[in-house]
Write an enzyme that holds these catalytic residues in place. Structure first.
Site, short mmCIF file in Angstrom:
data_model
loop_
_atom_site.label_atom_id
_atom_site.label_comp_id
_atom_site.label_asym_id
_atom_site.label_seq_id
_atom_site.Cartn_x
_atom_site.Cartn_y
_atom_site.Cartn_z
N GLU A 96 0.88 -1.30 0.06
CA GLU A 96 -0.04 0.02 0.14
C GLU A 96 0.88 1.28 0.07
OE1 GLU A 96 -2.58 1.52 -0.59
OE2 GLU A 96 -4.16 1.48 0.84
N ASP A 97 0.37 2.40 -0.45
CA ASP A 97 1.10 3.51 -0.61
C ASP A 97 1.20 4.19 0.82
OD1 ASP A 97 -1.69 4.10 -0.62
OD2 ASP A 97 -1.27 5.71 -2.26
N ASP A 100 -4.08 5.06 6.42
CA ASP A 100 -4.96 6.25 7.35
C ASP A 100 -5.66 5.85 8.31
OD1 ASP A 100 -5.23 9.07 7.29
OD2 ASP A 100 -7.15 8.70 6.57
N PHE A 149 -1.46 15.97 4.74
CA PHE A 149 -1.92 15.26 3.31
C PHE A 149 -0.81 15.20 2.36
CE2 PHE A 149 -3.97 14.91 -0.72
CZ PHE A 149 -4.73 14.02 -0.38
N ARG A 162 0.99 11.90 -8.98
CA ARG A 162 1.39 10.81 -8.79
C ARG A 162 2.89 10.49 -9.45
NH1 ARG A 162 -2.82 7.64 -7.24
NH2 ARG A 162 -5.08 8.23 -8.13
P1 IMP Z 1 -7.56 4.05 4.64
O1 IMP Z 1 -8.52 3.44 4.42
O2 IMP Z 1 -8.24 5.38 5.71
O3 IMP Z 1 -6.47 3.67 5.63
O4 IMP Z 1 -7.23 5.19 3.55
C1 IMP Z 1 -6.01 4.59 2.84
C2 IMP Z 1 -6.10 5.35 1.59
O5 IMP Z 1 -6.57 6.61 1.56
C3 IMP Z 1 -4.79 5.47 0.86
O6 IMP Z 1 -4.67 4.31 0.20
C4 IMP Z 1 -4.78 6.80 -0.15
O7 IMP Z 1 -5.51 6.28 -1.25
C5 IMP Z 1 -5.72 7.57 0.75
N1 IMP Z 1 -5.19 8.64 1.28
C6 IMP Z 1 -4.82 8.60 2.83
N2 IMP Z 1 -3.90 9.55 3.09
C7 IMP Z 1 -3.73 10.11 2.11
C8 IMP Z 1 -2.92 11.30 1.75
O8 IMP Z 1 -2.33 11.99 2.49
N3 IMP Z 1 -2.76 11.59 0.34
C9 IMP Z 1 -3.42 11.02 -0.72
N4 IMP Z 1 -4.26 9.86 -0.48
C10 IMP Z 1 -4.26 9.58 0.88
MG MG Z 2 -4.56 3.91 -2.00
#
Ligand code: IMP
Ligand code: MG
Length: 174
Positions: A96-97, A100, A149, A162
């Site tokens: 995963e990138d 959050d 962010f 990206r």
């Molecule tokens: P989660 O399900 O809340 O853990 O969300 C994870 C996804 O939210 C990541 O794969 C990203 O696509 C997006 N995301 C969360 N934080 C950021 C950020 O700071 N920048 C861009 N995308 C984010």
């Molecule tokens: Mg993502």
């Protein structure tokens, strides 16, 4: 408009990819690993990681979209593209990138666990630990970050940025 301030440059990212690759090689010595990249954000990280890991690896991709209600813990993500290959009996590392709330990875680990892999581990370049809503454990982490962010190195803001080779912090200005 927005301004991007560098958080992690190419050298720092490269060092962390190499550190994670060495850990993976040690943990899976002699075994095959299937890297599962979460589209689109993880495309750059998975391509660097896969080049660096000296093991027999396979690569597959999965794509999910958030329903937009990021604060609820049920039905939060929708599967857009499934894996192309079966993972039964395989060592899977989800790549995963950025993590959050953890809801995306929780959904995906639950989904992929139903397919009886030999093991599943989680690997993320960036981890916003303070934002976590569900209990998931990242086995391999590039950097822990505060609630910024961020963009770049695969990660977008409204589909932009990206392609940046570094990870930056977005500063909104008018
Ligand atoms: P989660 O399900 O809340 O853990 O969300 C994870 C996804 O939210 C990541 O794969 C990203 O696509 C997006 N995301 C969360 N934080 C950021 C950020 O700071 N920048 C861009 N995308 C984010
Ligand atoms: Mg993502």
């Amino acid at each position: 408009m927005e301004k991007i301030e560098i958080l992690f440059d190419e050298k720092q990212i490269d060092e962390s990819v190499k550190r994670i690759a060495r850990q993976i090689e040690k943990d899976y010595d002699g075994e095959e690993v299937v890297f599962v990249g979460i589209l689109k954000g993880a495309f750059m990280f998975i391509s660097d990681l896969a080049r660096e890991v000296n093991l027999n690896t396979k690569i597959d991709f999965i794509s999910v979209s958030s329903y937009g209600q990021k604060t609820t813990t049920s039905g939060v993500v929708k599967l857009i593209k499934d894996l192309d290959n079966d993972i039964a009996g395989k060592n899977v590392i989800i790549v995963e990138d950025i993590v959050d709330t953890g809801l995306t990875l929780k959904y995906l680990t639950d989904l992929l666990n139903q397919r009886k892999p030999k093991s599943i581990k989680l690997c993320t370049l960036l981890d916003k630990v303070s934002r976590r809503q569900v209990n998931i454990v990242n086995d391999y982490v590039g950097f822990q970050i505060k609630d910024f962010f961020v963009v770049g190195y695969g990660i977008d803001y409204a589909q932009k940025y990206r392609g940046l080779p570094y990870v930056g912090h977005v500063i909104l200005e008018d």
